[in-house]
Design an enzyme around this catalytic site. Sequence first.
Site, PDB file in Angstrom:
ATOM      1  N   GLY A 187       0.794  -1.226   0.000  1.00  0.00           N
ATOM      2  CA  GLY A 187       0.000   0.000   0.000  1.00  0.00           C
ATOM      3  C   GLY A 187       0.824   1.273   0.000  1.00  0.00           C
ATOM      4  CD  GLU A 188       3.167   3.339   3.533  1.00  0.00           C
ATOM      5  OE1 GLU A 188       3.567   4.404   3.032  1.00  0.00           O
ATOM      6  OE2 GLU A 188       2.363   3.273   4.479  1.00  0.00           O
ATOM      7  CB  ALA A 189       3.296   6.042  -2.639  1.00  0.00           C
TER       8      ALA A 189
END
Length: 238
Positions: free
Chosen positions: A45-47
């Site tokens: 989920g982390e960019a």
Amino acid sequence: VGEFLGKRHDFNGQVRKAFLDTFPFAGLGLVEALRIVLATFRLPGEAQCIDRLMESFAEAYFRSQPVADGAAAEDKPQNPLAVTRWVPRERSAEEAADRVSGQGGGPEDGAGEEPTRVPMASSDTIFILAFSIIMLNTDLHNPGVKKKMCLEDFVRNNRGIDGGKDLPQYFLGDIFEAIRDDEIRLHGASNQAGDDQVIDDFFWEGILLRSESIDAFSTTERLLSEAPPGTTERDMFQ
């Protein structure tokens, strides 16, 4: 798996690069290569994790392609990620079945024939183009996007990404048609419509800013601090 591969620690980075080096990217079109990789694990989920994964993918993919004629003839040592290489065009299923790794001509091959590959200056071009493909995939296949991107929009979004030069329109057109006709689906992703949020213009501007700060002989390690926190693969691909 995706979260582990995307972490910034040295060991995770070594595993990430070793994992991506196992894929047989030679002779594959970029969209085809992305389909294979994104079917093997779920994006985190982390960019910033996605950024690391895409950067390592771009490096592995670019190294797998043949060096362009004359690019390796210079006397000075060269960074393998910054030497011009041939990148194949997207192909139909029939053409892909007949593919021979490492073969295929450039623009000069066959009188009157269309080129089967194009030269690219560095792995950073692949990195930016991979994110552009993700955005196109979101735009064309997310039902929450009402005004769909057209080919002209896609070409305009990718102006000057190859070391300041434009990629051929026929090359970008092949990519556009491949995504339009067959959505990239993530490993484990639901086929149902998701949220309306997608990668926005602010995120894309961060990718393009990175391209403007790339050194001619090395890949930048600057992460996309401009990316919205909590961007998820659901937002990106549905």
